[in-house]
Design a protein around this motif. Sequence first.
Motif, PDB file in Angstrom:
ATOM      1  N   TYR A 181       0.831  -1.197   0.000  1.00  0.00           N
ATOM      2  CA  TYR A 181       0.000   0.000   0.000  1.00  0.00           C
ATOM      3  C   TYR A 181       0.866   1.248   0.000  1.00  0.00           C
ATOM      4  CZ  TYR A 181       1.080  -0.199   4.982  1.00  0.00           C
ATOM      5  OH  TYR A 181       1.734  -0.273   6.180  1.00  0.00           O
ATOM      6  N   SER A 182       0.266   2.346  -0.452  1.00  0.00           N
ATOM      7  CA  SER A 182       0.925   3.648  -0.340  1.00  0.00           C
ATOM      8  C   SER A 182       0.180   4.449   0.715  1.00  0.00           C
ATOM      9  CB  SER A 182       0.939   4.384  -1.683  1.00  0.00           C
ATOM     10  OG  SER A 182      -0.363   4.641  -2.120  1.00  0.00           O
ATOM     11  N   SER A 183       0.831   5.411   1.296  1.00  0.00           N
ATOM     12  CA  SER A 183       0.188   6.210   2.331  1.00  0.00           C
ATOM     13  C   SER A 183      -0.922   7.066   1.734  1.00  0.00           C
ATOM     14  CB  SER A 183       1.214   7.076   3.064  1.00  0.00           C
ATOM     15  OG  SER A 183       1.874   7.919   2.146  1.00  0.00           O
ATOM     16  N   GLN A 184      -1.871   7.456   2.543  1.00  0.00           N
ATOM     17  CA  GLN A 184      -3.057   8.183   2.107  1.00  0.00           C
ATOM     18  C   GLN A 184      -2.716   9.424   1.285  1.00  0.00           C
ATOM     19  OE1 GLN A 184      -6.255   7.162   2.651  1.00  0.00           O
ATOM     20  NE2 GLN A 184      -7.028   8.860   1.465  1.00  0.00           N
ATOM     21  N   GLN A 185      -1.754  10.210   1.722  1.00  0.00           N
ATOM     22  CA  GLN A 185      -1.433  11.452   1.023  1.00  0.00           C
ATOM     23  C   GLN A 185      -0.778  11.217  -0.333  1.00  0.00           C
ATOM     24  OE1 GLN A 185      -0.051  10.577   3.962  1.00  0.00           O
ATOM     25  NE2 GLN A 185       2.130  10.981   3.981  1.00  0.00           N
ATOM     26  N   ASN A 186      -0.293  10.007  -0.605  1.00  0.00           N
ATOM     27  CA  ASN A 186       0.370   9.710  -1.880  1.00  0.00           C
ATOM     28  C   ASN A 186      -0.537   9.019  -2.885  1.00  0.00           C
ATOM     29  OD1 ASN A 186       2.863  10.785  -1.123  1.00  0.00           O
ATOM     30  ND2 ASN A 186       3.392   8.917  -0.035  1.00  0.00           N
ATOM     31  N   ARG A 187      -1.779   8.792  -2.541  1.00  0.00           N
ATOM     32  CA  ARG A 187      -2.671   8.069  -3.446  1.00  0.00           C
ATOM     33  C   ARG A 187      -3.105   8.946  -4.608  1.00  0.00           C
ATOM     34  NH1 ARG A 187      -5.564   4.946   1.462  1.00  0.00           N
ATOM     35  NH2 ARG A 187      -3.748   3.659   1.890  1.00  0.00           N
ATOM     36  N   GLY A 188      -3.366   8.300  -5.751  1.00  0.00           N
ATOM     37  CA  GLY A 188      -3.830   9.008  -6.934  1.00  0.00           C
ATOM     38  C   GLY A 188      -2.717   9.599  -7.782  1.00  0.00           C
ATOM     39  N   GLN A 189      -1.465   9.243  -7.486  1.00  0.00           N
ATOM     40  CA  GLN A 189      -0.323   9.804  -8.206  1.00  0.00           C
ATOM     41  C   GLN A 189       0.431   8.748  -9.013  1.00  0.00           C
ATOM     42  OE1 GLN A 189       2.198  12.156  -5.587  1.00  0.00           O
ATOM     43  NE2 GLN A 189       0.470  12.510  -4.218  1.00  0.00           N
ATOM     44  N   GLY A 190      -0.119   7.556  -9.134  1.00  0.00           N
ATOM     45  CA  GLY A 190       0.559   6.486  -9.863  1.00  0.00           C
ATOM     46  C   GLY A 190       1.561   5.723  -9.027  1.00  0.00           C
ATOM     47  N   ILE A 191       1.655   6.063  -7.753  1.00  0.00           N
ATOM     48  CA  ILE A 191       2.630   5.400  -6.878  1.00  0.00           C
ATOM     49  C   ILE A 191       2.246   3.951  -6.645  1.00  0.00           C
ATOM     50  CG2 ILE A 191       3.625   5.386  -4.551  1.00  0.00           C
ATOM     51  CD1 ILE A 191       3.397   8.486  -4.676  1.00  0.00           C
ATOM     52  N   GLY A 192       0.959   3.686  -6.476  1.00  0.00           N
ATOM     53  CA  GLY A 192       0.501   2.308  -6.262  1.00  0.00           C
ATOM     54  C   GLY A 192       0.891   1.404  -7.413  1.00  0.00           C
ATOM     55  N   LYS A 193       0.702   1.887  -8.621  1.00  0.00           N
ATOM     56  CA  LYS A 193       1.070   1.112  -9.808  1.00  0.00           C
ATOM     57  C   LYS A 193       2.571   0.836  -9.808  1.00  0.00           C
ATOM     58  CE  LYS A 193      -0.840   2.082 -13.761  1.00  0.00           C
ATOM     59  NZ  LYS A 193      -1.194   2.700 -15.053  1.00  0.00           N
ATOM     60  N   THR A 194       3.358   1.842  -9.490  1.00  0.00           N
ATOM     61  CA  THR A 194       4.815   1.676  -9.438  1.00  0.00           C
ATOM     62  C   THR A 194       5.205   0.672  -8.357  1.00  0.00           C
ATOM     63  OG1 THR A 194       5.146   3.925 -10.232  1.00  0.00           O
ATOM     64  CG2 THR A 194       7.003   2.899  -9.088  1.00  0.00           C
ATOM     65  N   LEU A 195       4.567   0.751  -7.197  1.00  0.00           N
ATOM     66  CA  LEU A 195       4.863  -0.183  -6.108  1.00  0.00           C
ATOM     67  C   LEU A 195       4.500  -1.610  -6.486  1.00  0.00           C
ATOM     68  CD1 LEU A 195       3.639   1.877  -3.023  1.00  0.00           C
ATOM     69  CD2 LEU A 195       5.994   1.413  -3.702  1.00  0.00           C
ATOM     70  N   ILE A 196       3.360  -1.782  -7.141  1.00  0.00           N
ATOM     71  CA  ILE A 196       2.952  -3.132  -7.539  1.00  0.00           C
ATOM     72  C   ILE A 196       3.948  -3.698  -8.550  1.00  0.00           C
ATOM     73  CG2 ILE A 196       1.196  -4.465  -8.778  1.00  0.00           C
ATOM     74  CD1 ILE A 196      -0.911  -2.665  -7.345  1.00  0.00           C
TER      75      ILE A 196
END
Length: 85
Positions: free
Chosen positions: A20-35
């Motif tokens: 997971y990414s932290s709440q303030q970092n959501r919606g920036q494509g970070i989740g996709k990068t982490l996955i």
Amino acid sequence: MINVKSRIFYLKSKTSDHLYSSQQNRGQGIGKTLIHAAEQWAKQQGFLELGSDAPISNEKSVNLHKQLGFNEIERVVCLLKPLKR
């Protein structure tokens, strides 16, 4: 923040979950990068699957996972019973 824990299912299948990414970092494509990073790491470790979960109400996360090739395998109801002292 990235949080990856591994667990062993059955005898021959390793899986990884809890990403997971932290709440303030959501919606920036970070989740996709982490996955994608977790997938590469899991492959290097010899994992056969990458597992994840999300609350049913978190449609953004569910949709992202599906876009990245995850298949929904079940829906779970979590229950809690308060204990009287």
